[in-house]
Design an enzyme around this catalytic site. Structure first.
Site, PDB file in Angstrom:
ATOM      1  N   LYS A  52       0.812  -1.341  -0.049  1.00 18.25           N
ATOM      2  CA  LYS A  52       0.259   0.154   0.027  1.00 18.25           C
ATOM      3  C   LYS A  52       0.903   0.772   0.145  1.00 18.25           C
ATOM      4  O   LYS A  52       0.517   2.008  -1.090  1.00 18.25           O
ATOM      5  CB  LYS A  52      -0.639   0.186   1.156  1.00 18.25           C
ATOM      6  CG  LYS A  52      -2.153  -1.193   0.977  1.00 18.25           C
ATOM      7  CD  LYS A  52      -3.243  -1.029   1.972  1.00 18.25           C
ATOM      8  CE  LYS A  52      -3.430  -2.553   2.046  1.00 18.25           C
ATOM      9  NZ  LYS A  52      -4.477  -3.428   3.175  1.00 18.25           N
ATOM     10  N   GLN A  96      -5.254  -1.736   8.936  1.00 18.75           N
ATOM     11  CA  GLN A  96      -5.188  -3.370   8.371  1.00 18.75           C
ATOM     12  C   GLN A  96      -5.879  -4.431   9.435  1.00 18.75           C
ATOM     13  O   GLN A  96      -4.903  -4.152  10.537  1.00 18.75           O
ATOM     14  CB  GLN A  96      -3.528  -3.110   8.151  1.00 18.75           C
ATOM     15  CG  GLN A  96      -3.583  -5.095   7.240  1.00 18.75           C
ATOM     16  CD  GLN A  96      -3.576  -4.730   5.972  1.00 18.75           C
ATOM     17  OE1 GLN A  96      -3.900  -3.552   5.115  1.00 18.75           O
ATOM     18  NE2 GLN A  96      -4.560  -6.211   5.538  1.00 18.75           N
ATOM     19  N   ASP A 119     -11.319   2.431   3.341  1.00 20.65           N
ATOM     20  CA  ASP A 119     -11.622   0.723   3.352  1.00 20.65           C
ATOM     21  C   ASP A 119     -13.111   0.648   2.481  1.00 20.65           C
ATOM     22  O   ASP A 119     -13.615  -0.472   2.218  1.00 20.65           O
ATOM     23  CB  ASP A 119     -11.071   0.457   4.185  1.00 20.65           C
ATOM     24  CG  ASP A 119     -10.223  -0.695   4.440  1.00 20.65           C
ATOM     25  OD1 ASP A 119      -9.744  -1.472   3.153  1.00 20.65           O
ATOM     26  OD2 ASP A 119      -9.238  -0.904   5.287  1.00 20.65           O
TER      27      ASP A 119
HETATM   28  N1  GUN Z   1      -7.246  -7.257   5.721  1.00 17.23           N
HETATM   29  C1  GUN Z   1      -7.262  -7.933   4.500  1.00 17.23           C
HETATM   30  N2  GUN Z   1      -8.001  -6.916   3.396  1.00 17.23           N
HETATM   31  C2  GUN Z   1      -7.607  -6.070   3.592  1.00 17.23           C
HETATM   32  C3  GUN Z   1      -8.895  -4.792   3.308  1.00 17.23           C
HETATM   33  O1  GUN Z   1      -8.942  -5.221   2.026  1.00 17.23           O
HETATM   34  N3  GUN Z   1      -8.093  -3.444   3.817  1.00 17.23           N
HETATM   35  C4  GUN Z   1      -8.045  -3.516   5.157  1.00 17.23           C
HETATM   36  N4  GUN Z   1      -8.101  -2.621   6.047  1.00 17.23           N
HETATM   37  N5  GUN Z   1      -7.440  -5.120   6.118  1.00 17.23           N
HETATM   38  C5  GUN Z   1      -7.382  -6.208   5.400  1.00 17.23           C
END
Ligand code: GUN
Length: 279
Positions: A52, A96, A119
């Site tokens: 990211k 996350q 998200d």
């Molecule tokens: N963990 C697995 N996929 C995601 C996601 O798309 N966003 C976040 N914040 N955590 C994750």
């Protein structure tokens, strides 16, 4: 052989579009900044968070990384989110997942300002999606819609079957396909005669979390098959929820693993971040 839906190429195209948008915003004196919070050091999460940050750098956004210890308290995490909510220069906040067991994930998600919820996990974002109002959409299902559209696959009027009902993928996927005028069925672990239902699908989205579970017995001839799974097999090779070799000869289009749905999640996150600026 089927059309191979190229998530690598489509995600690169989207990131380049976002890069242009970020440059336009910069020309108006507007910066884009994403704050990424990781609690603990789950190795898979560390890889995602690293990717990211790299994507932010590529599209010209700033990123702030908060790496908190595994034993961080709920209150300390909520305090950080409140601080970032109040910071005008932060446009997007991403926590996350999964979080350590002692932390209440729902409360953490609810603490994020919906205007910064890149998200798309906040109940307000999910509610907006449900009733067709503008708001952030969960990145993986939003990316799947882009894969379909940019591959010239029509959704309106099609039988769409989603296997999996998670808050992150299955439920928002069903809502998005419905928004695109698909006829949508959601299957899950309690579905009776799963094969009978999935065989009706013109568009089949597999988000089951079981390696290679979906064989050709689940797939109608000529269907479009979208594979959300990502697993490592016994030889440490990546594979999806779909048995690709078995299914590819009978479908009209399919996403590979890797290089299908996977790269779309980050591309759509970048898209959401760029869109968070004018909100
Ligand atoms: N963990 C697995 N996929 C995601 C996601 O798309 N966003 C976040 N914040 N955590 C994750």
């Amino acid at each position: 052989m089927p059309q191979i839906i190229d998530g690598k190429a489509i995600s690169a195209q989207i990131k380049d579009e976002v890069k242009e948008r970020v440059a336009e915003l910069a020309a108006q004196g507007k910066k884009v900044c994403l704050a990424v919070i990781q609690v603990g050091n789950d190795p898979a999460s560390s890889v995602y968070v690293g990717n990211k940050k790299k994507a932010c750098a590529y599209v010209g956004m700033e990123s702030l990384a908060y790496e908190l210890a595994e034993e961080t308290t709920q209150e300390a995490l909520l305090d950080l989110i409140r601080e970032l909510n109040a910071k005008e220069e932060v446009n997007g906040i991403l926590v996350q997942l999964p979080l350590p067991k002692h932390i209440d994930e729902d409360e953490v998600i609810r603490a994020i300002d919906p205007k910064k919820d890149v998200d798309g996990f906040h109940p307000q974002s999910v509610g907006a999606l449900c009733i067709g109002q503008p708001g952030f959409v969960s990145c993986t299902p939003a990316g799947i819609i882009q894969l379909l559209k940019r591959s010239g696959i029509e959704i309106a009027g099609k039988e769409c079957v989603v296997i999996g009902r998670s808050n992150i993928v299955g439920k928002p996927m069903a809502l998005l396909l419905l928004r695109e005028n698909g006829t949508v069925t959601v299957c899950h672990s309690r579905t009776k005669d799963l094969k009978e239902v999935t065989k009706r699908a013109d568009i089949l989205v597999a988000a089951v979390g079981k390696p290679k579970m979906i064989t050709r017995e689940y797939v109608k001839e000529g269907a479009v098959v979208i594979d959300v799974g990502i697993h490592r097999n016994e030889n440490n090779k990546l594979c999806g929820d779909v048995d690709y070799e078995d299914v590819a000869p009978v479908c009209s289009a399919i996403t590979p693993v890797p290089g299908g749905v996977g790269p779309m999640t980050i591309a759509m996150l970048m898209y959401n971040c760029a869109n968070s600026v004018s909100r």
